[in-house]
Design a protein around this motif. Structure first.
Motif, PDB file in Angstrom:
ATOM      1  N   TRP A   1      24.254  22.704 118.707  1.00  0.00           N
ATOM      2  CA  TRP A   1      25.537  21.992 118.713  1.00  0.00           C
ATOM      3  C   TRP A   1      25.869  21.488 117.317  1.00  0.00           C
ATOM      4  O   TRP A   1      27.005  21.623 116.846  1.00  0.00           O
ATOM      5  N   TRP A   2      24.871  20.950 116.634  1.00  0.00           N
ATOM      6  CA  TRP A   2      25.119  20.436 115.288  1.00  0.00           C
ATOM      7  C   TRP A   2      25.472  21.563 114.316  1.00  0.00           C
ATOM      8  O   TRP A   2      26.325  21.387 113.431  1.00  0.00           O
ATOM      9  N   ALA A   3      24.830  22.707 114.447  1.00  0.00           N
ATOM     10  CA  ALA A   3      25.132  23.827 113.553  1.00  0.00           C
ATOM     11  C   ALA A   3      26.588  24.256 113.674  1.00  0.00           C
ATOM     12  O   ALA A   3      27.214  24.663 112.690  1.00  0.00           O
ATOM     13  N   GLN A   4      27.169  24.123 114.864  1.00  0.00           N
ATOM     14  CA  GLN A   4      28.557  24.517 115.084  1.00  0.00           C
ATOM     15  C   GLN A   4      29.551  23.429 114.694  1.00  0.00           C
ATOM     16  O   GLN A   4      30.705  23.733 114.368  1.00  0.00           O
ATOM     17  N   ASN A   5      29.135  22.168 114.710  1.00  0.00           N
ATOM     18  CA  ASN A   5      30.090  21.062 114.577  1.00  0.00           C
ATOM     19  C   ASN A   5      29.872  20.168 113.365  1.00  0.00           C
ATOM     20  O   ASN A   5      30.656  19.245 113.139  1.00  0.00           O
ATOM     21  N   ARG A   6      28.838  20.403 112.597  1.00  0.00           N
ATOM     22  CA  ARG A   6      28.463  19.441 111.561  1.00  0.00           C
ATOM     23  C   ARG A   6      29.548  19.229 110.510  1.00  0.00           C
ATOM     24  O   ARG A   6      29.743  18.104 110.024  1.00  0.00           O
ATOM     25  N   ASP A   7      30.265  20.274 110.117  1.00  0.00           N
ATOM     26  CA  ASP A   7      31.275  20.113 109.060  1.00  0.00           C
ATOM     27  C   ASP A   7      32.387  19.171 109.502  1.00  0.00           C
ATOM     28  O   ASP A   7      32.787  18.271 108.750  1.00  0.00           O
TER      29      ASP A   7
ATOM     30  N   PRO B   1      20.404   4.813 109.419  1.00  0.00           N
ATOM     31  CA  PRO B   1      20.412   5.939 108.495  1.00  0.00           C
ATOM     32  C   PRO B   1      21.820   6.371 108.099  1.00  0.00           C
ATOM     33  O   PRO B   1      22.733   6.395 108.935  1.00  0.00           O
ATOM     34  N   ASP B   2      21.982   6.684 106.842  1.00  0.00           N
ATOM     35  CA  ASP B   2      23.220   7.308 106.354  1.00  0.00           C
ATOM     36  C   ASP B   2      23.120   8.792 106.688  1.00  0.00           C
ATOM     37  O   ASP B   2      23.075   9.653 105.811  1.00  0.00           O
ATOM     38  N   ASN B   3      23.069   9.074 107.981  1.00  0.00           N
ATOM     39  CA  ASN B   3      22.854  10.432 108.483  1.00  0.00           C
ATOM     40  C   ASN B   3      23.512  10.501 109.861  1.00  0.00           C
ATOM     41  O   ASN B   3      23.023   9.914 110.821  1.00  0.00           O
ATOM     42  N   PHE B   4      24.626  11.195 109.939  1.00  0.00           N
ATOM     43  CA  PHE B   4      25.393  11.193 111.182  1.00  0.00           C
ATOM     44  C   PHE B   4      24.680  11.904 112.325  1.00  0.00           C
ATOM     45  O   PHE B   4      24.938  11.596 113.493  1.00  0.00           O
ATOM     46  N   THR B   5      23.771  12.822 112.022  1.00  0.00           N
ATOM     47  CA  THR B   5      23.052  13.492 113.105  1.00  0.00           C
ATOM     48  C   THR B   5      22.089  12.537 113.813  1.00  0.00           C
ATOM     49  O   THR B   5      21.649  12.815 114.923  1.00  0.00           O
TER      50      THR B   5
ATOM     51  N   ASP C   1      30.360  12.668 122.448  1.00  0.00           N
ATOM     52  CA  ASP C   1      31.689  12.057 122.533  1.00  0.00           C
ATOM     53  C   ASP C   1      31.894  11.309 121.213  1.00  0.00           C
ATOM     54  O   ASP C   1      31.478  10.158 121.056  1.00  0.00           O
ATOM     55  N   LEU C   2      32.518  11.963 120.254  1.00  0.00           N
ATOM     56  CA  LEU C   2      32.607  11.405 118.903  1.00  0.00           C
ATOM     57  C   LEU C   2      33.445  10.136 118.864  1.00  0.00           C
ATOM     58  O   LEU C   2      33.106   9.183 118.139  1.00  0.00           O
ATOM     59  N   ASN C   3      34.539  10.088 119.596  1.00  0.00           N
ATOM     60  CA  ASN C   3      35.369   8.878 119.588  1.00  0.00           C
ATOM     61  C   ASN C   3      34.565   7.678 120.083  1.00  0.00           C
ATOM     62  O   ASN C   3      34.618   6.590 119.490  1.00  0.00           O
ATOM     63  N   ARG C   4      33.827   7.875 121.144  1.00  0.00           N
ATOM     64  CA  ARG C   4      33.010   6.786 121.692  1.00  0.00           C
ATOM     65  C   ARG C   4      31.911   6.387 120.710  1.00  0.00           C
ATOM     66  O   ARG C   4      31.618   5.195 120.535  1.00  0.00           O
TER      67      ARG C   4
ATOM     68  N   ARG D   1      34.515  13.125 109.485  1.00  0.00           N
ATOM     69  CA  ARG D   1      34.740  11.844 110.153  1.00  0.00           C
ATOM     70  C   ARG D   1      33.751  10.789 109.679  1.00  0.00           C
ATOM     71  O   ARG D   1      34.095   9.609 109.560  1.00  0.00           O
ATOM     72  N   TRP D   2      32.527  11.213 109.394  1.00  0.00           N
ATOM     73  CA  TRP D   2      31.506  10.277 108.911  1.00  0.00           C
ATOM     74  C   TRP D   2      31.904   9.696 107.553  1.00  0.00           C
ATOM     75  O   TRP D   2      31.772   8.487 107.320  1.00  0.00           O
ATOM     76  N   GLN D   3      32.396  10.533 106.682  1.00  0.00           N
ATOM     77  CA  GLN D   3      32.818  10.056 105.360  1.00  0.00           C
ATOM     78  C   GLN D   3      33.999   9.096 105.486  1.00  0.00           C
ATOM     79  O   GLN D   3      34.073   8.103 104.752  1.00  0.00           O
ATOM     80  N   GLU D   4      34.897   9.366 106.406  1.00  0.00           N
ATOM     81  CA  GLU D   4      36.013   8.439 106.639  1.00  0.00           C
ATOM     82  C   GLU D   4      35.493   7.095 107.156  1.00  0.00           C
ATOM     83  O   GLU D   4      35.976   6.031 106.747  1.00  0.00           O
ATOM     84  N   PHE D   5      34.514   7.146 108.062  1.00  0.00           N
ATOM     85  CA  PHE D   5      33.916   5.908 108.587  1.00  0.00           C
ATOM     86  C   PHE D   5      33.287   5.094 107.465  1.00  0.00           C
ATOM     87  O   PHE D   5      33.434   3.873 107.405  1.00  0.00           O
TER      88      PHE D   5
END
Length: 365
Positions: free
Chosen positions: A346-352, A185-189, A210-213, A357-361
Motif C-alpha cells: 500500500w505504501w509503495a503505491q501511495n507514498r508520493d 518520528p518525522d516519518n509518515f509511514t 484513512d488519511l483525513n482521520r 500531505r505530510w509536508q503540508e502538515f
C-alpha cells in the motif's frame, strides 16, 4: 574447454604403419576412455572453478551489521570457506544505481519492507532460489518470492521510569492523563498508523489508511510533541535528558535501557529483508543462498540477538533467547501477538501523495 582434463599422450611406435595393429587398437581404446572420463569430469571441474570464493553484501551497518557478522557470516564462512565482505550504507538509490549501470558489485542487499516493495515493483531484484536456501521454519511474512526477511524490529511506546506507564497509543495521545512532552518520528509511514491507532482504529482495519482521520488525530497531539525525530538515536537520548517523558522509538534503541520503560502493545512490527540485485553473478547468487540458509537457523539468530535486541524469523527462537530478557525482543510469542504488521505494498503505491500531505502538515508545526 576450461578445466577439461587432457588425455595422456601416448607414444607412436610406428608412424609409417597405414593400418592399426593390436597395439594401436589398445592405445585408441585407452585414449577414448580417458577422453570420455575427461568429459564426465569437466562439468564438476567447471563448477569448482566457477564457484564464488568471496561475496559482497550491502547492509545497514552499526550493531545490526555486527549481528550479521557474529550470527551468520562466521558460521557460513566456517562451513564453506567463502569470504563475505560487508559494506554500508544501504540506500535504495545505491541499489538502483547498481542495477541501472549493470555494475552489480554486491549479491545481497538489505532493504526495509517499503524499499523491498518498491524495488520489486521496479524490477530491480531477482527471485530467490528457495529450494537452494532450504530454510529452517520461518514466519510467513519473512519468506517472500523476491526477499528473505532476516531481522524484525518494532517502533513502540517508551517512557521515562518516573512517568506514568502507557498501554496504548490512545494513552500516548492523552496528554491530560499522561502529562509530559512527547517525541514522534518525522516519518509518515510510522506517524500516520500511530495516529489512527490512537483514534481507535482496530489494528486489522488500518489499511487502506484513512488519511483525513489520521491527520486530524495528529493535529490533536502536535502541541505536545517537542521533537519530531529523524534519527533512531534521538528518542532514548531525549528520554534520558528529560527533554521528553514519552517517546515513539525503535525497540532496539530502548530495550534493556536503564531508566526507560516500554511496551510492545500496538507496536508497529516491521522487517528488514535481503534481496538479490538484478544482474548479480549466478555463481555469487548460488553462494549467497547458502548464507541466507544460515540466517534461517534459530541458533544463529540467537547469536545475532546477543549483539542487538532484534530477532530473526524463526518461530522456534523463544527457547534460545535469554529468558530473563525475553520481554525485550519483538518476535517472542507474547510480543508478536500484540503488534501490528505494516502494508508495504500500500505504501509503495501511495507514498508520493501521502508525502505531499505530510509536508503540508509540517508547515503548521
Amino acid at each position: 574447454m576450461p578445466g577439461r582434463v587432457a588425455p595422456t599422450p601416448l607414444p607412436c611406435r610406428n608412424a609409417a604403419r597405414s593400418s592399426p595393429g593390436p597395439g594401436d587398437q589398445a592405445m585408441t581404446t585407452r585414449r577414448t576412455i580417458l577422453q570420455g572420463a575427461a568429459l564426465v569430469a569437466a562439468p564438476g571441474l567447471l563448477r569448482a572453478q566457477g564457484a564464488a570464493r568471496e561475496i559482497r553484501m550491502v547492509e545497514a551497518g552499526g550493531l545490526s551489521g555486527d549481528s550479521i557478522e557474529v550470527g551468520y557470516v562466521r558460521p557460513f564462512t566456517a562451513r564453506t570457506g567463502i569470504r563475505v565482505v560487508r559494506e554500508n550504507p544501504n540506500q535504495l538509490g545505491k541499489l538502483r544505481a547498481m542495477v541501472e549501470s549493470r555494475s552489480v558489485t554486491a549479491v545481497l542487499f538489505e532493504l526495509g519492507s517499503l524499499s523491498t516493495a518498491i524495488a520489486q515493483a521496479a524490477g530491480m531484484i531477482e527471485p530467490l532460489d528457495w529450494a537452494a536456501i532450504a530454510p529452517d521454519p520461518m514466519f510467513d511474512e519473512a519468506r517472500l518470492p523476491h526477499a528473505f526477511g532476516y531481522q524484525y524490529y518494532s517502533t513502540l511506546m517508551a517512557w521515562r521510569a518516573d512517568a506514568k506507564p502507557l498501554r496504548s497509543w490512545a494513552d500516548f495521545w492523552n496528554a491530560r492523563e499522561f502529562p509530559g512532552k512527547r517525541t514522534l518520528p518525522d516519518n509518515f509511514t510510522l506517524a500516520l498508523p500511530m495516529a489512527l491507532l490512537a483514534d481507535g482504529v482496530a489494528p486489522d482495519k488500518l489499511y487502506p489508511l484513512d488519511l483525513n482521520r489520521a491527520f486530524r488525530s495528529l493535529e490533536r497531539i502536535k502541541g505536545s510533541v517537542a521533537v519530531w525525530w529523524a534519527a533512531g538515536a534521538q528518542p532514548p537520548q531525549l528520554l534520558k535528558d528529560n527533554e521528553v517523558q514519552y517517546a515513539a522509538s525503535y525497540s532496539g534503541r530502548v530495550a534493556g535501557q536503564a531508566g526507560i520503560g516500554l511496551t510492545y502493545a500496538q507496536g508497529l512490527l516491521d522487517l528488514s529483508y535481503f534481496v538479490v540485485p538484478k544482474g548479480a553473478s549466478p555463481a555469487e547468487k548460488a553462494a549467497a543462498m547458502g548464507l541466507l540458509h544460515e540466517m534461517s537457523v534459530a541458533a544463529n539468530q540467537a547469536k545475532a540477538a546477543e549483539v542487538i535486541s532484534y530477532t530473526g524469523a524463526s518461530p522456534q527462537l523463544d527457547a534460545l533467547l535469554p529468558q530473563a530478557k525475553l520481554g525485550e525482543f519483538p518476535t517472542t510469542r507474547e510480543n508478536k501477538a500484540v503488534q501490528v504488521l505494516g502494508n508495504p505494498a500500500w505504501w509503495a503505491q501511495n507514498r508520493d501523495a501521502v508525502e505531499r500531505r505530510w509536508q503540508e502538515f509540517k508547515l503548521g508545526l
